[in-house]
Design a protein around this motif. Structure first.
Motif, PDB file in Angstrom:
ATOM      1  N   LEU A   1       0.836  -1.208   0.000  1.00 59.52           N
ATOM      2  CA  LEU A   1       0.000   0.000   0.000  1.00 59.52           C
ATOM      3  C   LEU A   1       0.866   1.251   0.000  1.00 59.52           C
ATOM      4  O   LEU A   1       0.552   2.237  -0.670  1.00 59.52           O
ATOM      5  CB  LEU A   1      -0.934   0.009   1.215  1.00 59.52           C
ATOM      6  N   ASP A   2       1.955   1.216   0.733  1.00 56.55           N
ATOM      7  CA  ASP A   2       2.868   2.353   0.788  1.00 56.55           C
ATOM      8  C   ASP A   2       3.417   2.668  -0.603  1.00 56.55           C
ATOM      9  O   ASP A   2       3.448   3.837  -1.013  1.00 56.55           O
ATOM     10  CB  ASP A   2       4.005   2.031   1.756  1.00 56.55           C
ATOM     11  N   SER A   3       3.813   1.641  -1.337  1.00 53.51           N
ATOM     12  CA  SER A   3       4.351   1.890  -2.677  1.00 53.51           C
ATOM     13  C   SER A   3       3.260   2.376  -3.638  1.00 53.51           C
ATOM     14  O   SER A   3       3.507   3.250  -4.474  1.00 53.51           O
ATOM     15  CB  SER A   3       5.068   0.660  -3.223  1.00 53.51           C
ATOM     16  N   LEU A   4       2.042   1.838  -3.506  1.00 56.53           N
ATOM     17  CA  LEU A   4       0.936   2.322  -4.349  1.00 56.53           C
ATOM     18  C   LEU A   4       0.621   3.789  -4.062  1.00 56.53           C
ATOM     19  O   LEU A   4       0.397   4.582  -4.980  1.00 56.53           O
ATOM     20  CB  LEU A   4      -0.319   1.471  -4.130  1.00 56.53           C
ATOM     21  N   LEU A   5       0.627   4.133  -2.791  1.00 53.56           N
ATOM     22  CA  LEU A   5       0.365   5.530  -2.416  1.00 53.56           C
ATOM     23  C   LEU A   5       1.481   6.448  -2.897  1.00 53.56           C
ATOM     24  O   LEU A   5       1.217   7.574  -3.322  1.00 53.56           O
ATOM     25  CB  LEU A   5       0.159   5.651  -0.905  1.00 53.56           C
TER      26      LEU A   5
ATOM     27  N   MET B   1       0.748   7.161  -6.444  1.00 49.31           N
ATOM     28  CA  MET B   1      -0.372   8.112  -6.565  1.00 49.31           C
ATOM     29  C   MET B   1       0.084   9.531  -6.255  1.00 49.31           C
ATOM     30  O   MET B   1      -0.348  10.481  -6.905  1.00 49.31           O
ATOM     31  CB  MET B   1      -1.511   7.734  -5.612  1.00 49.31           C
ATOM     32  N   ASN B   2       0.945   9.664  -5.258  1.00 44.57           N
ATOM     33  CA  ASN B   2       1.411  10.995  -4.851  1.00 44.57           C
ATOM     34  C   ASN B   2       2.302  11.642  -5.902  1.00 44.57           C
ATOM     35  O   ASN B   2       2.494  12.868  -5.874  1.00 44.57           O
ATOM     36  CB  ASN B   2       2.142  10.912  -3.508  1.00 44.57           C
ATOM     37  N   LYS B   3       2.817  10.868  -6.821  1.00 43.21           N
ATOM     38  CA  LYS B   3       3.652  11.417  -7.887  1.00 43.21           C
ATOM     39  C   LYS B   3       2.827  12.049  -9.007  1.00 43.21           C
ATOM     40  O   LYS B   3       3.348  12.822  -9.801  1.00 43.21           O
ATOM     41  CB  LYS B   3       4.558  10.327  -8.469  1.00 43.21           C
TER      42      LYS B   3
ATOM     43  N   LYS C   1      -7.379   6.658  -2.948  1.00 40.43           N
ATOM     44  CA  LYS C   1      -6.233   7.052  -2.132  1.00 40.43           C
ATOM     45  C   LYS C   1      -6.625   7.092  -0.658  1.00 40.43           C
ATOM     46  O   LYS C   1      -5.911   6.559   0.198  1.00 40.43           O
ATOM     47  CB  LYS C   1      -5.716   8.416  -2.590  1.00 40.43           C
ATOM     48  N   LYS C   2      -7.756   7.700  -0.355  1.00 43.05           N
ATOM     49  CA  LYS C   2      -8.240   7.769   1.039  1.00 43.05           C
ATOM     50  C   LYS C   2      -8.485   6.367   1.592  1.00 43.05           C
ATOM     51  O   LYS C   2      -8.144   6.074   2.737  1.00 43.05           O
ATOM     52  CB  LYS C   2      -9.519   8.597   1.143  1.00 43.05           C
ATOM     53  N   ARG C   3      -9.081   5.492   0.780  1.00 44.14           N
ATOM     54  CA  ARG C   3      -9.351   4.128   1.219  1.00 44.14           C
ATOM     55  C   ARG C   3      -8.045   3.398   1.537  1.00 44.14           C
ATOM     56  O   ARG C   3      -7.918   2.736   2.567  1.00 44.14           O
ATOM     57  CB  ARG C   3     -10.124   3.363   0.140  1.00 44.14           C
TER      58      ARG C   3
ATOM     59  N   GLU D   1      -6.695   1.871   5.089  1.00 47.97           N
ATOM     60  CA  GLU D   1      -6.315   0.461   5.181  1.00 47.97           C
ATOM     61  C   GLU D   1      -4.878   0.325   5.672  1.00 47.97           C
ATOM     62  O   GLU D   1      -4.571  -0.519   6.519  1.00 47.97           O
ATOM     63  CB  GLU D   1      -6.483  -0.215   3.821  1.00 47.97           C
ATOM     64  N   LYS D   2      -3.994   1.180   5.170  1.00 50.94           N
ATOM     65  CA  LYS D   2      -2.595   1.159   5.582  1.00 50.94           C
ATOM     66  C   LYS D   2      -2.480   1.478   7.077  1.00 50.94           C
ATOM     67  O   LYS D   2      -1.738   0.813   7.812  1.00 50.94           O
ATOM     68  CB  LYS D   2      -1.805   2.176   4.754  1.00 50.94           C
TER      69      LYS D   2
END
Length: 76
Positions: free
Chosen positions: A27-31, A34-36, A48-50, A54-55
């Motif tokens: 999840l950290d890597s997916l976020l 997204m932040n990029k 992103k909020k979900r 979850e993280k």
């Protein structure tokens, strides 16, 4: 014992902890990806909020397992 040491022990010995740890990192890597992005669609914002919730849930669950491990060690 340092928390990093406990994490390594739990990753080796506890399947549930290992799974939570791996999912948290994923999840950290997916976020991070997204932040990029310069712009997120409303659907992406919701996702992103979900993922953030979850993280956080997984982090809290791992922290509880670490606390339990420490307490078990202190009672010896």
């Amino acid at each position: 014992m340092k928390e990093e040491d406990i994490i390594e022990i739990l990753k080796r010995e506890n399947e549930e902890f290992r799974k939570l740890y791996e999912e948290h990192r994923h999840l950290d890597s997916l976020l991070d990806e997204m932040n990029k992005k310069p712009y997120l669609t409303p659907e992406e914002e919701l996702e992103k909020k979900r993922m953030q919730k979850e993280k956080l849930y997984k982090k809290d669950k791992m922290a509880e397992m670490i606390r339990q491990y420490k307490m078990k060690g202190d009672s010896k």
